[in-house]
Scaffold this motif. Structure first.
Motif, short mmCIF file in Angstrom:
data_model
loop_
_atom_site.label_atom_id
_atom_site.label_comp_id
_atom_site.label_asym_id
_atom_site.label_seq_id
_atom_site.Cartn_x
_atom_site.Cartn_y
_atom_site.Cartn_z
N LEU A 3 0.85 -1.18 0.00
CA LEU A 3 0.00 0.00 0.00
C LEU A 3 0.89 1.23 0.00
N ILE A 4 0.49 2.23 -0.76
CA ILE A 4 1.24 3.48 -0.82
C ILE A 4 0.32 4.60 -0.33
N LEU A 5 0.80 5.34 0.64
CA LEU A 5 0.06 6.45 1.22
C LEU A 5 0.79 7.74 0.87
N TYR A 6 0.15 8.57 0.05
CA TYR A 6 0.69 9.89 -0.24
C TYR A 6 0.25 10.81 0.88
N SER A 7 1.21 11.50 1.46
CA SER A 7 0.99 12.25 2.68
C SER A 7 1.89 13.49 2.67
N LYS A 8 1.78 14.29 3.72
CA LYS A 8 2.74 15.38 3.93
C LYS A 8 2.85 15.63 5.42
N PRO A 9 3.94 16.23 5.84
CA PRO A 9 4.13 16.49 7.27
C PRO A 9 3.01 17.36 7.84
N ASP A 10 2.67 17.10 9.08
CA ASP A 10 1.67 17.86 9.83
C ASP A 10 0.26 17.77 9.24
N CYS A 11 -0.05 16.71 8.54
CA CYS A 11 -1.40 16.47 8.02
C CYS A 11 -2.07 15.50 8.99
N HIS A 12 -3.02 16.00 9.78
CA HIS A 12 -3.63 15.13 10.79
C HIS A 12 -4.45 14.01 10.18
N LEU A 13 -5.06 14.23 9.03
CA LEU A 13 -5.81 13.16 8.37
C LEU A 13 -4.85 12.06 7.89
N CYS A 14 -3.71 12.48 7.37
CA CYS A 14 -2.70 11.52 6.90
C CYS A 14 -2.15 10.70 8.07
N GLU A 15 -1.83 11.39 9.15
CA GLU A 15 -1.28 10.70 10.32
C GLU A 15 -2.30 9.73 10.91
N GLY A 16 -3.57 10.13 10.95
CA GLY A 16 -4.61 9.25 11.48
C GLY A 16 -4.78 8.00 10.64
N LEU A 17 -4.77 8.16 9.32
CA LEU A 17 -4.90 7.00 8.43
C LEU A 17 -3.68 6.09 8.56
N GLN A 18 -2.50 6.67 8.63
CA GLN A 18 -1.29 5.87 8.79
C GLN A 18 -1.33 5.06 10.08
N GLU A 19 -1.74 5.68 11.17
CA GLU A 19 -1.83 4.96 12.45
C GLU A 19 -2.80 3.79 12.37
N LYS A 20 -3.94 3.99 11.73
CA LYS A 20 -4.91 2.90 11.60
C LYS A 20 -4.37 1.79 10.72
N LEU A 21 -3.73 2.14 9.61
CA LEU A 21 -3.16 1.12 8.73
C LEU A 21 -2.12 0.28 9.47
N GLU A 22 -1.34 0.92 10.31
CA GLU A 22 -0.30 0.20 11.05
C GLU A 22 -0.87 -0.71 12.13
N LYS A 23 -2.14 -0.52 12.51
CA LYS A 23 -2.78 -1.35 13.52
C LYS A 23 -3.51 -2.55 12.93
N ILE A 24 -3.63 -2.62 11.62
CA ILE A 24 -4.32 -3.75 10.99
C ILE A 24 -3.50 -5.00 11.21
N GLU A 25 -4.14 -6.04 11.76
CA GLU A 25 -3.43 -7.26 12.11
C GLU A 25 -3.73 -8.44 11.19
N HIS A 26 -4.89 -8.44 10.52
CA HIS A 26 -5.31 -9.62 9.77
C HIS A 26 -4.98 -9.55 8.28
N LEU A 27 -4.30 -8.51 7.85
CA LEU A 27 -3.84 -8.41 6.47
C LEU A 27 -2.35 -8.18 6.49
N SER A 28 -1.68 -8.81 5.57
CA SER A 28 -0.24 -8.63 5.48
C SER A 28 0.05 -7.71 4.30
N PHE A 29 0.67 -6.58 4.60
CA PHE A 29 1.03 -5.65 3.54
C PHE A 29 2.20 -4.80 3.98
N GLU A 30 2.89 -4.29 2.98
CA GLU A 30 3.97 -3.32 3.20
C GLU A 30 3.35 -1.95 3.02
#
Length: 99
Positions: A3-30
């Protein structure tokens, strides 16, 4: 799967999505985070759209890989809801590995 996440520093929506993606346990992805402020073409394409999420179907270079857009989830979506949404976009061969 990548998965590729286009983001930028200090973007709270980006940071929130990244945190949720990193918590996913039942899918294996980079997860690759691409900072749109590091390339003019990314910034021009996504400056008003971030966070933008893609599924990479090819392990080539940034310029040759095939990207499948994934609709932006609601910021209110839970980790489980995000995981269920991603399952709709994962190729069947990778779904079998996730189960």
């Amino acid at each position: 799967m990548k998965l590729i996440l286009y983001s930028k520093p200090d973007c709270h929506l980006c940071e929130g999505l990244q945190e949720k993606l990193e918590k996913i346990e039942h899918l294996s992805f980079e997860l690759e985070i691409r900072d749109i402020t590091t390339r003019e073409d990314w910034f021009a394409a996504y400056q008003y759209e971030i966070p933008v999420l893609f599924l990479s179907n090819h392990r080539g270079t940034e310029d040759t890989e095939e990207l499948q857009p994934i609709p932006r989830p609601s910021p209110r979506a839970s980790v489980k809801q995000l995981e269920q949404m991603l399952l709709k976009y994962i190729p069947n061969s990778e779904k079998n590995n996730a189960e």
